[in-house]
Write a protein that holds these residues in place. Structure first.
Motif, PDB file in Angstrom:
ATOM      1  N   LEU A 137       0.830  -1.192  -0.023  1.00  0.00           N
ATOM      2  CA  LEU A 137      -0.035   0.065   0.082  1.00  0.00           C
ATOM      3  C   LEU A 137       0.853   1.373  -0.172  1.00  0.00           C
ATOM      4  N   ASP A 138       0.197   2.436  -0.504  1.00  0.00           N
ATOM      5  CA  ASP A 138       0.968   3.526  -0.398  1.00  0.00           C
ATOM      6  C   ASP A 138       1.183   4.232   1.038  1.00  0.00           C
ATOM      7  N   TYR A 139       1.665   5.308   1.017  1.00  0.00           N
ATOM      8  CA  TYR A 139       1.995   5.938   2.534  1.00  0.00           C
ATOM      9  C   TYR A 139       0.709   6.179   3.231  1.00  0.00           C
ATOM     10  N   LYS A 140      -0.225   6.918   2.489  1.00  0.00           N
ATOM     11  CA  LYS A 140      -1.268   7.483   3.172  1.00  0.00           C
ATOM     12  C   LYS A 140      -2.199   6.217   3.456  1.00  0.00           C
ATOM     13  N   THR A 141      -2.301   5.311   2.634  1.00  0.00           N
ATOM     14  CA  THR A 141      -3.321   4.485   2.799  1.00  0.00           C
ATOM     15  C   THR A 141      -2.547   3.386   4.114  1.00  0.00           C
ATOM     16  N   SER A 142      -1.293   3.296   4.198  1.00  0.00           N
ATOM     17  CA  SER A 142      -0.948   2.513   4.988  1.00  0.00           C
ATOM     18  C   SER A 142      -1.145   2.999   6.464  1.00  0.00           C
ATOM     19  N   LYS A 143      -0.975   4.213   6.655  1.00  0.00           N
ATOM     20  CA  LYS A 143      -1.164   4.812   7.890  1.00  0.00           C
ATOM     21  C   LYS A 143      -2.728   4.703   8.245  1.00  0.00           C
ATOM     22  N   GLU A 144      -3.600   4.780   7.100  1.00  0.00           N
ATOM     23  CA  GLU A 144      -5.103   4.478   7.450  1.00  0.00           C
ATOM     24  C   GLU A 144      -5.328   3.028   8.096  1.00  0.00           C
ATOM     25  N   ILE A 145      -4.479   2.186   7.375  1.00  0.00           N
ATOM     26  CA  ILE A 145      -4.642   0.744   7.949  1.00  0.00           C
ATOM     27  C   ILE A 145      -3.940   0.677   9.384  1.00  0.00           C
ATOM     28  N   LEU A 146      -3.070   1.087   9.438  1.00  0.00           N
ATOM     29  CA  LEU A 146      -2.161   0.996  10.732  1.00  0.00           C
ATOM     30  C   LEU A 146      -3.078   1.532  11.955  1.00  0.00           C
ATOM     31  N   ALA A 147      -3.699   2.610  11.568  1.00  0.00           N
ATOM     32  CA  ALA A 147      -4.701   3.391  12.443  1.00  0.00           C
ATOM     33  C   ALA A 147      -5.548   2.383  12.873  1.00  0.00           C
ATOM     34  N   LEU A 148      -6.357   1.841  11.883  1.00  0.00           N
ATOM     35  CA  LEU A 148      -7.472   0.737  12.033  1.00  0.00           C
ATOM     36  C   LEU A 148      -6.948  -0.305  12.925  1.00  0.00           C
ATOM     37  N   ILE A 149      -5.800  -0.817  12.762  1.00  0.00           N
ATOM     38  CA  ILE A 149      -5.272  -1.852  13.662  1.00  0.00           C
ATOM     39  C   ILE A 149      -5.201  -1.331  14.867  1.00  0.00           C
ATOM     40  N   GLU A 150      -4.486  -0.318  15.051  1.00  0.00           N
ATOM     41  CA  GLU A 150      -4.468   0.381  16.401  1.00  0.00           C
ATOM     42  C   GLU A 150      -5.645   0.410  17.143  1.00  0.00           C
ATOM     43  N   ASP A 151      -6.720   0.901  16.333  1.00  0.00           N
ATOM     44  CA  ASP A 151      -8.044   1.097  16.817  1.00  0.00           C
ATOM     45  C   ASP A 151      -8.475  -0.271  17.479  1.00  0.00           C
ATOM     46  N   CYS A 152      -8.385  -1.406  16.616  1.00  0.00           N
ATOM     47  CA  CYS A 152      -8.858  -2.721  17.088  1.00  0.00           C
ATOM     48  C   CYS A 152      -8.207  -2.938  18.264  1.00  0.00           C
ATOM     49  N   ASN A 153      -6.697  -2.728  18.417  1.00  0.00           N
ATOM     50  CA  ASN A 153      -6.220  -3.140  19.443  1.00  0.00           C
ATOM     51  C   ASN A 153      -6.904  -2.552  20.817  1.00  0.00           C
ATOM     52  N   ALA A 154      -7.247  -1.123  20.595  1.00  0.00           N
ATOM     53  CA  ALA A 154      -7.584  -0.272  21.658  1.00  0.00           C
ATOM     54  C   ALA A 154      -8.989  -0.784  22.024  1.00  0.00           C
ATOM     55  N   LYS A 155      -9.783  -0.984  20.739  1.00  0.00           N
ATOM     56  CA  LYS A 155     -11.378  -1.293  21.312  1.00  0.00           C
ATOM     57  C   LYS A 155     -11.653  -2.683  21.571  1.00  0.00           C
ATOM     58  N   TYR A 156     -10.964  -3.681  20.900  1.00  0.00           N
ATOM     59  CA  TYR A 156     -11.346  -5.180  21.255  1.00  0.00           C
ATOM     60  C   TYR A 156     -10.332  -5.562  22.079  1.00  0.00           C
ATOM     61  N   GLY A 157      -9.216  -5.034  22.505  1.00  0.00           N
ATOM     62  CA  GLY A 157      -8.303  -5.537  23.161  1.00  0.00           C
ATOM     63  C   GLY A 157      -7.360  -6.820  22.847  1.00  0.00           C
ATOM     64  N   SER A 158      -7.520  -7.046  21.343  1.00  0.00           N
ATOM     65  CA  SER A 158      -6.903  -7.886  20.835  1.00  0.00           C
ATOM     66  C   SER A 158      -5.231  -7.762  20.924  1.00  0.00           C
ATOM     67  N   THR A 159      -4.615  -8.728  21.063  1.00  0.00           N
ATOM     68  CA  THR A 159      -3.147  -8.739  21.187  1.00  0.00           C
ATOM     69  C   THR A 159      -2.588  -8.716  19.777  1.00  0.00           C
ATOM     70  N   ILE A 160      -1.792  -7.844  19.263  1.00  0.00           N
ATOM     71  CA  ILE A 160      -1.477  -7.814  18.059  1.00  0.00           C
ATOM     72  C   ILE A 160      -0.042  -8.196  17.810  1.00  0.00           C
ATOM     73  N   ILE A 161       0.400  -9.081  16.779  1.00  0.00           N
ATOM     74  CA  ILE A 161       1.642  -9.403  16.253  1.00  0.00           C
ATOM     75  C   ILE A 161       1.645  -8.890  14.893  1.00  0.00           C
ATOM     76  N   MET A 162       2.486  -7.949  14.617  1.00  0.00           N
ATOM     77  CA  MET A 162       2.797  -7.486  13.414  1.00  0.00           C
ATOM     78  C   MET A 162       4.173  -7.505  12.725  1.00  0.00           C
ATOM     79  N   VAL A 163       4.209  -8.380  11.578  1.00  0.00           N
ATOM     80  CA  VAL A 163       5.501  -8.281  11.049  1.00  0.00           C
ATOM     81  C   VAL A 163       5.565  -7.224  10.085  1.00  0.00           C
ATOM     82  N   THR A 164       6.719  -6.375  10.131  1.00  0.00           N
ATOM     83  CA  THR A 164       6.909  -5.327   9.353  1.00  0.00           C
ATOM     84  C   THR A 164       8.493  -5.278   8.961  1.00  0.00           C
ATOM     85  N   HIS A 165       8.918  -4.553   7.925  1.00  0.00           N
ATOM     86  CA  HIS A 165      10.130  -4.295   7.692  1.00  0.00           C
ATOM     87  C   HIS A 165      10.460  -2.917   7.901  1.00  0.00           C
ATOM     88  N   ASN A 166       9.298  -2.221   8.022  1.00  0.00           N
ATOM     89  CA  ASN A 166       9.123  -0.651   8.199  1.00  0.00           C
ATOM     90  C   ASN A 166       9.406  -0.401   9.573  1.00  0.00           C
TER      91      ASN A 166
END
Lengths: 240, 897
Positions: free
Chosen positions: A176-205
């Motif tokens: 994904l491009d920069y802007k979309t990437s950030k939106e997606i990351l924000a979503l994952i962050e929201d999910c972590n906060a809202k639903y309390g899921s443990t997140i394991i994210m693999v990235t090279h960024n």
């Protein structure tokens, strides 16, 4: 701050070793990795190509097996589970998001999310997830009518709707491009906060590590750094 | 929550509707046909079964040379064997007594005469008379006057009585001794010593008939043979499909099927014998569901043979010979086939012994369970359904494989999705169920629609088909639960198993392998080396290798279609060939079989016809090799063989006149059917006696008209204990008109041989053309489904080469030419396989039947069988070309998921 290995942690990775090939072609991908992740943590596995991060994620996700060492979740060791038990483990506890969205082409957005909801005993409300993901106006569209970012939202929705204990994300912004990437990351962050899921994210960024609670840096099959992030910033403020 | 994956099914059906329409139409037709056949079949079988009871079908019949005395009938009805030993002793004693009486009387007369002569001579000498003439005269006078008295006195003398008694006793002893000595032979001949005989009481009914000439267009020439019965309300009754039973002389009811075939109806007048009859009814005799004139007939003949009913007056008015046929019904019915055989065997022993002791002669014996005329139709109906079912199952298997290939393609395409789903926790079972549901649902739709069509449209077709082939009673439609199972459950199971096997195998891989799209089980380290052809040639070869599984299914399906094409082309060809060869299949244009070679006055029956030539004939049995038996076909266990005795230097059958006794020539049909060659030994046995004859094959007569054996007539008469010069009929080039009809048993002409082919062509006739076109459509549909898979698999490559600048024509040649080449090779290969398979199937079938009929295909038919298939493919390739043209260039640029 250096993270400590807690023997009673929710997720324990203990001395994992894994190699591919034999003889001269043998390649050690994991050379004895150990770390732990607490429940509800946002953990980022950071490393360059070939560092073994995807292999590690696959082993944690129960779709690959280590040569030695073990992974335990809530005290249950994956190596003691047979194929059937592993499937049930993934079904009940894990959500997966990949770089490739792998959506079902002839199901619309809502139905693709329902594919995840079906697996869970206590799924989230599909409509609510759609709204959270900002997909309300697209919910009857088919994957080929969506942009890459929208498709990735759907794949996150499919994983999150299960209300999983752990959300596994394998380079979710890789395509994904920069802007979309950030939106997606924000979503994952929201999910972590809202639903309390443990997140394991693999990235090279490298930049992404700043939004995580826990950062595990890998290189050449070993853990180079295992730190808690004390200066966590929201995804929207990330820059790279 | 319902599995949301299920929502894909209707979408998939909608998006790929042409493919599913083809498959569903295919299934609806096949399943509908089978279902219709079953319903038709069940209705027919129900009607036949009901008819057997309602119209009192015989348990068997026998024919005697002359009308049986009441005593004989009573004895047969008791079901016991006659005391053959006592019969032979009584017969012997009777003969011996006559001889003893004659001898004793002659001796006594001689002695009395001698005594009188001596007394006269003594008196003459006392009177001095020496003249011999005087003495003789005196002696004659004395004998004339005193012989009776002297004879009476002598007979009353004690000495005589004693001597006479001794002579009788001695003679009787000798008779008994002779019977004892020859008992083993007698017992063996009549199978009296075999164990297991049980009394089989029966009730016997007279069911006489006459075989008369039928001239249905009243033009003065015989058109058919009609077997005329008197109206009978006790046994072997008829059901009337139209009209009524005859009530007065001059009225006749004939077989419905025959009437339909030859185009006569109620109200028409036909000539039977030399008498005109008005048809008042069309009937179906319960024992003539098919018009088999004789139980050894290869095929029924509803053109040349008819059965009819007249009043007793009408019957007596017919000139043709009366056949003394009797029908029997067991008092206690046998249940199983084995019991039926045992009962028939017991009754036959009873019949043989009783007719022997009552001086009667058996002409024919036929238990009902071996009767073709009542069993051929149900067996044929049965084999129709099993044949069509097998056809249906093979096609469903082919469709199942097409599905399996399509699905494994889809699985490859959706590898990423499958990997994600598996990683998310979908079990392998859930995915198997998901991918299985499409073929299952399509089959279910096909089965349901097929059954609906089967029970409505095709049922009528099937019933009509049977009704047009056989003389069946009116059927009432019955619902068939078996059909529902066989047309729904079996296709579903087939579809299920084949797809389960392929899908389970395909989904065995780990989620990771799916995520990596790494689905090859065997990884080649290097690409397969291919010849150094041009780039395009190598490209095409790669496509062939890529699609091997599709081509394998194609081969399997095409072999099946070619087999059917061989049948559709070969059977009419074989029938025509048989018809063309028919003139060479009779020895002579006319073959007259006589009742006996002597007329009522004991004179040899001769003819002035110059081309007439005497021959003898007899029917024996040849133990069928291989043991294959199809119920209802064939006259029973063994092959019926006609044994001919041929006149020396015959102009009709060429065999050496000096053949040694026991050496025979066999017909080419016999030789081919049982693979006999010169020097082989064959054993033929009598049907109703335990008597066998050994022969050595000395050569083959080119005669395909029947299973026959030839020997010189002189040898024939010696072999079968006939008198020298005996014969049983005439071969003739021209019609013989100077032999009284009552002495002629039957006449065989070329028409009798071609009756088989005429009947078969009529029964199946136009079906073959339709069948051939259906096969072409089937072949095209099959190839369409498979080439669609090949093109779909290569859509992104096709799109890519389009982007690279290849023209549609070039691309089509890349993707269509390999399939065209493969289809052509497969068509030829499959034809060869199908052809030999057909020959093999035909041979097995013929071996189970009486007679011989060879499979033949004209060279042009062979070419057409391949060409038809290629024509089917030509249509498909046009569709393929359009399909390739429609592949958008954006396809190659699409995201892989």
């Amino acid at each position: 701050m250096k993270a400590e290995n807690n023997p009673n942690a929710f997720l324990r990775i203990s001395d994992l070793k894994k190699s591919f090939g034999t003889g001269a072609a043998k390649q050690d991908v994991l050379k004895g990795m150990s770390f732990t992740v607490e429940k509800g943590e946002f953990c980022v596995l950071l490393g360059p190509s070939g560092s073994g991060k995807s292999t590690l994620l696959n082993i944690i996700g129960g779709i690959d097996t280590p040569d030695s060492g073990f992974v335990s979740i809530d005290g249950d060791k994956l190596k003691d589970m047979d194929d059937k038990a592993l499937t049930m483990y993934r079904r009940k506890h894990l959500g997966y998001v990949f770089q490739m969205y792998n959506l079902i082409p002839n199901l619309n957005v809502k139905e693709n999310i329902e594919v995840g909801a079906y697996l869970s005993d206590n799924p989230l409300d599909v409509e609510e997830v759609i709204t959270t993901l900002g997909l309300q106006e697209h919910k009857y569209k088919y994957p080929n009518q969506l942009s890459g970012g929208q498709q990735q939202r759907v794949s996150i929705g499919r994983a999150v709707v299960k209300n999983p204990d752990i959300l596994m994300c394998d380079e979710p912004t890789g395509a994904l491009d920069y802007k979309t990437s950030k939106e997606i990351l924000a979503l994952i962050e929201d999910c972590n906060a809202k639903y309390g899921s443990t997140i394991i994210m693999v990235t090279h960024n490298e930049a992404i590590k700043d939004m995580a609670d826990h950062v595990v840096k890998l290189r050449d099959g070993v853990v180079r750094h295992n730190n808690m992030n004390e200066a966590k910033i929201p995804a929207s403020e990330l820059e790279w | 929550m319902r599995n949301p994956l299920i929502k894909r099914i209707p979408k998939e059906l909608k998006s790929d509707w042409p493919k599913y329409i083809v498959i569903i139409v295919f299934m609806v037709l096949m399943i509908g046909l089978v279902s219709g056949m079953y319903v038709g079949h069940d209705s027919m079988i129900a009607a036949i079964d009901e008819g057997r009871v309602k119209y009192r079908l015989e348990d068997g019949s026998f024919e005697l040379k002359s009308r049986a005395a009441d005593e004989l009938i009573k004895d047969i009805e008791k079901g016991d064997m006659a005391d053959v030993r006592e019969y032979f002793i009584n017969e012997g004693i009777k003969e011996a007594d006559e001889e003893v009486e004659k001898a004793v009387n002659e001796e006594l007369e001689k002695q009395v005469k001698d005594g009188i002569a001596q007394a006269v001579k003594a008196q003459c000498e006392a009177f001095g008379i020496t003249d011999e003439a005087v003495i003789k005269e005196q002696t004659d006078t004395a004998i004339e006057q005193g012989f009776e008295k002297a004879l009476k006195e002598a007979k009353e003398s004690e000495d005589f009585k004693k001597a006479e008694a001794e002579a009788y006793e001695k003679a009787h002893d000798e008779v008994k001794k002779a019977v004892d000595e020859e008992w083993d032979e007698i017992a063996e001949e009549y199978r009296l010593d075999e164990e297991g005989f049980e009394t089989t009481p029966v009730t016997i009914y007279e069911h006489f008939y006459r075989n008369a000439k039928e001239d249905f267009d009243n033009d003065g020439t015989q058109d058919a043979t009609v077997r005329v019965f008197m109206r009978n309300d006790e046994v072997d009754m008829a059901s009337f499909l139209e009209g009524r039973a005859p009530e007065k002389d001059g009225e006749i009811a004939i077989d419905r099927m025959h009437a339909d075939n030859v185009g006569v109806k109620v109200g028409d007048t036909i000539t039977v014998g030399n008498k005109k009859f008005e048809i008042v009814g069309l009937l179906s005799y319960v024992n003539y569901l098919t018009l088999h004139e004789s139980n050894t007939d290869f095929m029924f003949d509803a053109f040349g043979f008819d059965v009819a009913m007249v009043t007793p007056e009408g019957f007596e008015g017919l000139g043709a010979r009366k056949h003394y046929s009797y029908v029997f019904m067991y008092d206690e019915k046998p249940e199983t086939k084995e019991e039926k055989a045992d009962y028939a065997d017991n009754l036959l022993k009873c019949l043989i012994t009783q007719t022997l002791v009552h001086d009667s002669e058996i002409e024919d014996f036929l238990p009902e369970y071996t009767r073709k005329a009542s069993n051929f139709a149900p067996s044929d109906i049965q084999s129709d359904t099993s044949g069509v079912s097998i056809l249906c199952y093979i096609l469903i298997a082919v469709i199942a494989f097409i599905f399996a290939i399509t699905i494994s393609n889809t699985i490859e395409k959706e590898a990423g999705v499958i990997g994600t789903l598996r990683a998310s926790g979908y079990t392998r079972g859930e995915l198997v169920v998901h991918y299985m549901s499409m073929p299952f649902i399509v089959t279910l739709i096909g089965a349901i629609l097929g059954n609906v069509c089967g029970y409505t449209l095709f049922k009528e077709v099937a019933v009509e088909l049977y009704y047009n082939s056989y003389s069946l009673p009116t059927p009432a439609v019955t619902w068939s639960p078996v059909a529902l199972v066989k047309t729904t459950v079996i296709p579903l199971i087939l579809m299920f198993l084949i797809n389960l096997f392929v899908i389970v195998d395909k989904l065995k891989l780990s989620p990771l392998r799916f995520l990596r799209r790494d689905l090859k089980k065997v990884r080649r380290s290097k690409a397969m080396r291919i010849p150094r052809w041009s780039f395009l040639g190598r490209f095409r070869l790669r496509i062939v290798f890529q699609n091997m599984p599709d081509y394998l299914v194609l081969t399997f399906g095409v072999i099946f279609i070619e087999l059917m094409l061989c049948f559709a082309f070969g059977l009419p060809d074989s029938l025509n060939e048989y018809g063309d060869k028919a003139p060479s299949m009779v020895f002579a244009d006319y073959q007259y079989m006589l009742m006996s070679n002597k007329d009522d006055d004991g004179n040899i029956i001769e003819t002035s016809e110059e081309s007439a030539e005497k021959f003898s004939m007899k029917s024996l049995q040849y133990a069928r090799q291989g043991g294959l038996k199809i119920e209802g076909f064939g006259s029973g266990e063994d092959e019926s063989v006609t044994v001919y005795g041929i006149s020396p230097d015959s102009r009709y059958v060429s065999i050496p006149a000096d053949l040694a006794d026991g050496d025979v020539y066999v017909s080419s049909a016999f030789a081919t059917k049982y693979e006999l060659k010169t020097g082989d030994k064959i054993s033929l046995h009598e049907e109703y006696e335990n008597k066998a004859y050994e022969f050595e094959v000395d050569g083959v007569v080119d005669y395909d008209g029947g299973v026959a054996v030839f020997m010189p007539n002189a040898g024939f008469n010696r072999m079968f204990d006939k008198k020298e010069g005996d014969f049983l009929g005439y071969f003739s080039r021209n019609e013989i008109d100077d032999i009284d009809e009552e002495y002629i048993a039957t006449v065989i002409t070329v028409e009798d041989i071609t009756a088989v082919t005429t009947q078969l062509m009529h029964s199946m006739g136009g079906m073959f053309d339709v069948f051939r076109y259906v096969l072409v459509v089937m072949a095209a549909a099959l190839i369409y489904l498979l080439t669609k898979i090949i093109i779909e698999k290569n859509e992104s490559s096709i799109s890519m080469v389009k982007i690279l600048g290849f023209k549609n024509g070039e691309i089509a040649s890349l993707y269509i030419v390999p399939t065209a080449i493969i289809v052509s090779i497969v068509a030829v290969f499959s034809f060869v396989v199908g052809y030999f398979l057909m020959i093999y199937i035909f041979k097995i079938f013929i071996l189970a039947m009486d007679g011989y009929f060879s499979f033949y295909m004209k060279p042009v038919s062979m070419i057409l069988a391949v060409v038809y298939l290629l024509v089917g493919y030509a249509f498909v390739s046009v569709i393929d070309y359009i399909r390739i043209k429609k592949v958008p260039m954006s396809e190659a640029l699409k995201n892989v998921d």
